[in-house]
Each structure stands twice: as structure tokens, then as C-alpha cells.
Motif scaffolding. Structure first.
Motif, PDB file in Angstrom:
ATOM      1  N   ARG A 114       0.817  -1.214   0.000  1.00  0.00           N
ATOM      2  CA  ARG A 114       0.000   0.000   0.000  1.00  0.00           C
ATOM      3  C   ARG A 114       0.853   1.268   0.000  1.00  0.00           C
ATOM      4  O   ARG A 114       0.526   2.252  -0.656  1.00  0.00           O
ATOM      5  N   MET A 149      -5.890  -0.265  -1.673  1.00  0.00           N
ATOM      6  CA  MET A 149      -6.622  -0.655  -0.462  1.00  0.00           C
ATOM      7  C   MET A 149      -6.795   0.585   0.390  1.00  0.00           C
ATOM      8  O   MET A 149      -6.086   1.583   0.197  1.00  0.00           O
ATOM      9  N   LEU A 181      -6.131   0.162   6.286  1.00  0.00           N
ATOM     10  CA  LEU A 181      -6.094  -1.300   6.320  1.00  0.00           C
ATOM     11  C   LEU A 181      -4.720  -1.865   6.722  1.00  0.00           C
ATOM     12  O   LEU A 181      -4.675  -2.802   7.534  1.00  0.00           O
TER      13      LEU A 181
END
Length: 208
Positions: free
Chosen positions: A53, A64, A68
Motif C-alpha cells: 500500500r 486498499m 487497512l
């Protein structure tokens, strides 16, 4: 042994002593795989999610939500802490006195050290860009983990624990130097993988 039985020869006596000593060690020492593998898996998976990410130069390899990776890593670390805590508590029931007090104080050291570090980082994280904030969080907590492992190795005269802490400290420093994104990858592969290897090596070195 009865009077009719011949005395054991020295070699047989030594084997019996070694066997009983190994059995005692297995009873009072927790399985190192159960202590280190949960953390190795947590670091390997959790920091990999961070890398996917928040990659180098703010690159997103897998789309995402921003929150998260933190949730995944914290959940994995909580599970790892729960497993290792249960294993350590069961092992501590087999010992008393100074050793038991040392174990209790060392466990409390981890809890207070991480609580204090998280409190400090929480005050700073919101004032920094995502990449730098993630690096400071991950670098500080990883460095603290390495230092506590080295301290534990010194307390218990455990060279494996001491060298694991030193290894994690070096890995963390290399990751911080490389910068945001790369730190997560380095800690995931070398840090998490190092814990998995250390757990296996420590288990293989236990008396049989």
C-alpha cells in the motif's frame, strides 16, 4: 536399585543424567517456535501489506484503504503477543524464585516500553506525511523490539536471543536508511524471515 542389581557403569549413568536433564529443560523452557514463529508471521505478512500500500516514492502496488495496513499489522501483532504470552505463562509455572521474578519483570518491561513508545508516537504521527509517519512508527517499534531482545539475551545469558536482537536492529537501521516503503519490505523479509529461522534453529538446538 536393589542390592542384587549391579551398579551402573559410568557411561550409562552419564546417559541417564543427560536424559533427565534434557527432559527437565523441555518442561521448563517454552518451545521457541511458539514464541518466535507467530511474530515472524506477523511481521512477514503485516509489513508486506504495508509495502504493497505504501511503496517507495508513494507508489501503491495494491489499492486498499489507507487504514487497512495498520489494522492488519496490529491484529497480527496482537495475535502473536497473545500466543507467545500464553506459552510464556505456561512455562513460568514450572519455575519459582529469582527466575520467575526475572521473567515477570522482563514481560512487564515489554508492556511498559511499548505502551510508552506508542504514546509518544501517537503525538507525532498526525503531524507528518503518511510515508514519514509510517517510517517513524515502524522504525521506532522495530528498533525497540531489537533492543528488548538484546536485553533479554543479556538477562538470560541467551546468545541466540541477543544475536537475534542485534540482527533485527541492523535490519531496522538498513530499512530506515533506505527510506519509506523499502523499510517495510526489508523488515518483512529479513525481520520476519529472521524470526522464523531463529525459532527453527533454537528448537533444533534444544536438548533431545
Amino acid at each position: 536399585m536393589t542390592e542384587d542389581q549391579p551398579p551402573l557403569d559410568p557411561a550409562e549413568s552419564l546417559r541417564i543424567i543427560q536424559r533427565e536433564r534434557a527432559a527437565t529443560v523441555r518442561r521448563i523452557m517454552p518451545d521457541p517456535r511458539l514464541l518466535l514463529w507467530p511474530w515472524g508471521v506477523a511481521w512477514l505478512l503485516g509489513f508486506t501489506v504495508f509495502f504493497l500500500r505504501y511503496g517507495p516514492d508513494d507508489r501503491v502496488y495494491v489499492a486498499m484503504p489507507r487504514w487497512l495496513p495498520s489494522v492488519v499489522l496490529l491484529a497480527l501483532m496482537f495475535a502473536a503477543g497473545l500466543i507467545s504470552g500464553i506459552v510464556g505463562a505456561r512455562a513460568s509455572r514450572q519455575v519459582t524464585g529469582l527466575t520467575a521474578r526475572q521473567g515477570t519483570m522482563y514481560g512487564l518491561t515489554w508492556a511498559f516500553a511499548f505502551s510508552g513508545m506508542i504514546t509518544v508516537l501517537s503525538r507525532l504521527g498526525d503531524q507528518l506525511p503518511d510515508g514519514l509517519a509510517n517510517l517513524i512508527w515502524a522504525g521506532s517499534l522495530t528498533g525497540l523490539t531489537g533492543a528488548l531482545h538484546m536485553a533479554g539475551g543479556a538477562v538470560w545469558n541467551d546468545r541466540s536471543m541477543f544475536f537475534l536482537g542485534a540482527f533485527l536492529s541492523v535490519v531496522n537501521a538498513v530499512g530506515v536508511i533506505l527510506g519509506p516503503g523499502w523499510h517495510a519490505l526489508v523488515v518483512a523479509v529479513l525481520g520476519g524471515g529472521g524470526m522464523l529461522v531463529a525459532g527453527l534453529v533454537s528448537w533444533l538446538r534444544m536438548p533431545r
